[in-house]
Design an enzyme around this catalytic site. Structure first.
Site, PDB file in Angstrom:
ATOM      1  N   GLU A  56       0.287   5.259   0.582  1.00  0.00           N
ATOM      2  CA  GLU A  56      -0.675   6.274   1.001  1.00  0.00           C
ATOM      3  C   GLU A  56      -0.281   7.653   0.470  1.00  0.00           C
ATOM      4  OE1 GLU A  56      -1.007   5.634   5.255  1.00  0.00           O
ATOM      5  OE2 GLU A  56      -2.269   3.868   4.906  1.00  0.00           O
ATOM      6  N   CYS A  85      -4.187   0.704  -2.389  1.00  0.00           N
ATOM      7  CA  CYS A  85      -4.058  -0.553  -1.661  1.00  0.00           C
ATOM      8  C   CYS A  85      -2.953  -1.427  -2.262  1.00  0.00           C
ATOM      9  CB  CYS A  85      -5.365  -1.338  -1.710  1.00  0.00           C
ATOM     10  SG  CYS A  85      -6.660  -0.682  -0.649  1.00  0.00           S
ATOM     11  N   GLU A 125      -3.127  -4.541  -3.034  1.00  0.00           N
ATOM     12  CA  GLU A 125      -3.637  -5.387  -4.117  1.00  0.00           C
ATOM     13  C   GLU A 125      -3.657  -4.622  -5.431  1.00  0.00           C
ATOM     14  OE1 GLU A 125      -4.934  -4.845  -1.158  1.00  0.00           O
ATOM     15  OE2 GLU A 125      -6.014  -6.581  -0.374  1.00  0.00           O
ATOM     16  N   ASN A 129       0.836  -1.198   0.000  1.00  0.00           N
ATOM     17  CA  ASN A 129       0.000   0.000   0.000  1.00  0.00           C
ATOM     18  C   ASN A 129       0.875   1.253   0.000  1.00  0.00           C
ATOM     19  OD1 ASN A 129       0.598  -0.789   2.686  1.00  0.00           O
ATOM     20  ND2 ASN A 129      -1.216   0.216   3.515  1.00  0.00           N
TER      21      ASN A 129
HETATM   22  N1  THU Z   1      -5.261  -1.646   2.721  1.00  0.00           N
HETATM   23  C1  THU Z   1      -4.717  -2.388   1.716  1.00  0.00           C
HETATM   24  O1  THU Z   1      -3.675  -2.027   1.153  1.00  0.00           O
HETATM   25  N2  THU Z   1      -5.342  -3.539   1.364  1.00  0.00           N
HETATM   26  C2  THU Z   1      -6.436  -4.049   1.982  1.00  0.00           C
HETATM   27  O2  THU Z   1      -6.908  -5.092   1.582  1.00  0.00           O
HETATM   28  C3  THU Z   1      -7.017  -3.354   3.135  1.00  0.00           C
HETATM   29  C4  THU Z   1      -6.493  -1.988   3.392  1.00  0.00           C
HETATM   30  C5  THU Z   1      -4.570  -0.410   3.116  1.00  0.00           C
HETATM   31  C6  THU Z   1      -5.213   0.875   2.717  1.00  0.00           C
HETATM   32  C7  THU Z   1      -4.597   1.841   3.719  1.00  0.00           C
HETATM   33  O3  THU Z   1      -3.340   2.252   3.237  1.00  0.00           O
HETATM   34  C8  THU Z   1      -4.399   0.992   4.954  1.00  0.00           C
HETATM   35  O4  THU Z   1      -4.471  -0.359   4.515  1.00  0.00           O
HETATM   36  C9  THU Z   1      -5.412   1.247   6.054  1.00  0.00           C
HETATM   37  O5  THU Z   1      -6.698   1.168   5.544  1.00  0.00           O
END
Ligand code: THU
Length: 132
Positions: free
Chosen positions: A43, A52, A54, A41
């Site tokens: 941000e 995310c 994925e 991920n």
């Molecule tokens: N996040 C992911 O990268 N994948 C997921 O399946 C769930 C959430 C990330 C998004 C954000 O950067 C952090 O987790 C908190 O929500």
């Protein structure tokens, strides 16, 4: 531990850019071509622009020439299984083979939950719904 997909997800998790949530996520995909592709991920100060793990893995897969996802692993910083968010379930759906399994592991690589994409996203909408 010797599962390359789990190893790839754990390594990707270490690369996460998470100054806001501090919640590190790694994802790894095995393609039907046999590639292992990972993402983390990333941000952003403009919060909704964060991506995310994925989503990053899927982008990298397409760039690498992968066509279909045979299996996925997701690791997060929570004690509970880090299940893919709703949007990422749909992103995975686009490329998933029928019966594709998602394993959610903890920081040591232990499998906390294993589910098919159909279980995570039942009655899903996909490419076959569209004409042409
Ligand atoms: N996040 C992911 O990268 N994948 C997921 O399946 C769930 C959430 C990330 C998004 C954000 O950067 C952090 O987790 C908190 O929500």
């Amino acid at each position: 531990m010797s599962d390359p997909l789990i190893e790839a997800a754990l390594a990707a998790q270490q690369r996460a850019y998470v100054p806001y949530s501090r919640f590190r996520v790694g994802a790894a995909l095995r393609t039907v071509e046999g590639m292992v592709i990972a993402g983390c991920n990333v941000e952003n100060a403009a919060y909704p622009q964060g991506a995310c793990a994925e989503a990053g893995a899927i982008s990298a897969m397409v760039l690498a020439g992968g066509t279909r996802i045979a299996e996925a692993v997701v690791v997060g910083d929570s004690a509970a299984p880090c299940t893919p968010c709703g949007g990422c379930r749909q992103r995975l759906r686009e490329f998933a083979v029928p019966g594709m399994r998602v394993r959610m592991v903890d920081g040591t690589g232990r499998v906390l939950l294993s589910a098919t994409l159909e279980e995570l996203l039942p009655h899903s909408f996909g490419p076959d719904h569209l004409p042409g």
